[in-house]
Design an enzyme around this catalytic site. Structure first.
Site, PDB file in Angstrom:
ATOM      1  N   GLU A 257       1.518   2.073  13.205  1.00 41.21           N
ATOM      2  CA  GLU A 257       0.457   1.933  11.781  1.00 41.21           C
ATOM      3  C   GLU A 257      -0.664   1.044  12.450  1.00 41.21           C
ATOM      4  OE1 GLU A 257      -1.985   1.092  10.016  1.00 41.21           O
ATOM      5  OE2 GLU A 257      -1.037  -0.336   8.791  1.00 41.21           O
TER       6      GLU A 257
ATOM      7  N   HIS B 234      -5.315  -0.092   0.833  1.00 38.89           N
ATOM      8  CA  HIS B 234      -6.001  -1.340   1.186  1.00 38.89           C
ATOM      9  C   HIS B 234      -7.162  -1.089   2.225  1.00 38.89           C
ATOM     10  CE1 HIS B 234      -3.556  -0.807   4.978  1.00 38.89           C
ATOM     11  NE2 HIS B 234      -4.308  -1.700   5.457  1.00 38.89           N
TER      12      HIS B 234
ATOM     13  N   ASP C 152       0.910  -1.147   0.005  1.00 37.70           N
ATOM     14  CA  ASP C 152       0.002   0.084   0.046  1.00 37.70           C
ATOM     15  C   ASP C 152       1.025   1.188  -0.107  1.00 37.70           C
ATOM     16  OD1 ASP C 152      -1.547   2.151   0.536  1.00 37.70           O
ATOM     17  OD2 ASP C 152      -3.041   0.745   1.931  1.00 37.70           O
TER      18      ASP C 152
ATOM     19  N   GLU D 138     -10.385  -3.971  14.930  1.00 38.26           N
ATOM     20  CA  GLU D 138      -9.522  -4.681  15.372  1.00 38.26           C
ATOM     21  C   GLU D 138      -8.694  -3.951  16.744  1.00 38.26           C
ATOM     22  OE1 GLU D 138      -6.917  -6.490  12.294  1.00 38.26           O
ATOM     23  OE2 GLU D 138      -8.515  -8.260  12.721  1.00 38.26           O
TER      24      GLU D 138
END
Lengths: 306, 306
Positions: free
Chosen positions: A97, A246, A4, A106
């Site tokens: 990240e 992504h 990405d 998540e």
């Protein structure tokens, strides 16, 4: 994920073009993966980088650090941030990240906040330090038919119970900017350097005003992140008007097809919270209301990202 | 998976156009998913269908059977085939869509064979009853660079250890038929109605003869399945010359780029076996040999589908 380019190049530019943030600093990389952000920081002159990764990728990161002869600068710690022992009591910079689909899926943000509260010095920097969530509305007849209505008649059989479940699952997919029918509403901005862990749960009102006569099949959420401590503001957006990442966008299909006229508004609120049983999942409650010329709707829908 | 039209339509045609196989028969659907194959069989006049599904989808299948008013014909049993108690001692037909990537990934074939040996009557029918695995060779410079060689230099860093791991993981992807450089070799045909469980492990020789001068970057495996008990032979292929399916093809990248001249042959063998630790994974050993004008190679490579 490394592929990405929007994501990785932004981090690379932030680090290489703002070495004043990194040089001679002790850096903690939360959820380091292959260790790419740690490698960038090492190149930018970090005093030391601690790269924490709990998955098998931690072993790869160790190999990569060695292969690039940076073992004297980068220490890879394989384990959970909540479990590991850092060889230092404080760090100057936390880089991560951590963003998931719909920003919060998540829920790795909680781990960043945990690390911040445990190790970051008073004047320390969090990279990135700002994340915002946005909402807009789209026309999506073809895809809704294909992805949702499909289940009403599958080779002659009624599978509506799967349709019902599909409706509750936000769809991560790329939206074409021409599908956008309304303005975009900022739902929430998070200051990663200051926010409390509980701030990932919120209710935000929205007002989406149609910019043309059209149908609306779904609301679409996306986020951007910023690095406000850079020499000049840097960051990237995952919105439908920006270069694809992504993360794509997150599509929330509406039970009804809304017929909307230019100037009419969908008003409502979105409630977002980690699921109580599985905090990596995200529960979303969408309340919306349209009192238009051709369409009057008032509805509450629940979604679950899992 | 229901949206894979090649797959679902083939099963539908097999059942609807060959009702003599199903009508008044007791059918066992192994790994029923949404129950679509059971629904087809019920419509085709099955005496009774037992649909076994171990995942959460089993609950959906129950709802779907009820919604379609077929509860008197279809009994959904949620559980593992190896654990459930069938209300009957024998079945006339076993139908299953058990095929995984590379045919054998996730190894549901073993479950079909287990069910066959436990419940199928002597003269019973297995649908499908034949599966074949094929091998060919392709030119794939762009993708190999993108997917494999990428790791040699990632934003200036050496991540060759990830390249090494990537090389060992067969890639499930769509191959364009124009990439094919050689003939296609049949590796193995399995007769599902007769084979033993151990027959999923095998070593097969191959000879791939170049049909033009080109480079070869990968070998590509794919499978077809047949229903030989139909009035006329029916089935489908997942090869690069057939309509795309969700199985795509399985690409095994070669360590070396082979320079091959028309008429030259890559000879070798492929050994396939379930992984000993995790039998749902598949271990592949590829031995190949080329003694060409521009290229002499003799090599063994190991792959693992997981």
């Amino acid at each position: 994920m490394l592929k990405d380019a929007v994501r990785t190049k932004t981090y690379q530019n932030v680090i290489y073009q703002n070495t004043f943030l990194i040089k001679n600093k002790v850096v903690l990389d939360v959820g380091a993966g292959t260790g790419i952000l740690s490698l960038f920081c090492a190149k930018a002159g970090a005093k030391h980088v601690y790269a924490v990764e709990c998955s098998q990728m931690g072993d790869m990161a160790k190999e990569i650090v060695e292969a690039n002869k940076l073992s004297h600068v980068i220490t890879v710690l394989k384990g959970k941030v909540e479990d590991i022992t850092l060889p230092v009591t404080h760090v100057d910079v936390i880089i991560s990240e951590w963003m998931g689909y719909f920003l919060l899926f998540e829920n790795m943000l909680d781990t960043v906040l945990y690390a911040r509260d445990k190790w970051l010095v008073e004047s320390g920097v969090v990279l990135p330090d700002r994340a915002s969530l946005y909402l807009t509305a789209i026309e999506d007849a073809d895809y809704k038919d294909d992805k949702v209505e499909f289940w009403k008649n599958v080779y002659g059989f009624d599978m509506s119970c799967i349709r019902k479940q599909t409706m509750m699952e936000p769809l991560v997919d790329t939206v074409d900017e021409h599908q956008i029918v309304t303005n975009t509403q900022l739902l929430k901005t998070m200051d990663i350097s200051k926010m409390a862990s509980g701030d990932v749960s919120f209710t935000a009102p929205f007002k989406l005003v149609a910019e043309r006569n059209d149908y609306i099949h779904a609301l679409v959420a996306y986020f951007d992140v910023s690095f406000t401590k850079c020499h000049k503001l840097m960051g990237f957006s995952t919105g439908p008007r920006s270069r694809a990442t992504h993360w794509k966008q997150t599509v929330l299909y509406l039970e009804d097809v809304l017929t909307i006229c230019k100037g009419e508004a969908i008003v409502g609120s979105m409630t977002v919270a980690p699921n109580k049983t599985n905090p990596r999942d995200v529960d979303i409650i969408l309340k919306y209301f349209l009192n238009g010329l051709h369409c009057q709707v008032s509805r509450t829908q629940q979604y679950k990202m899992r």
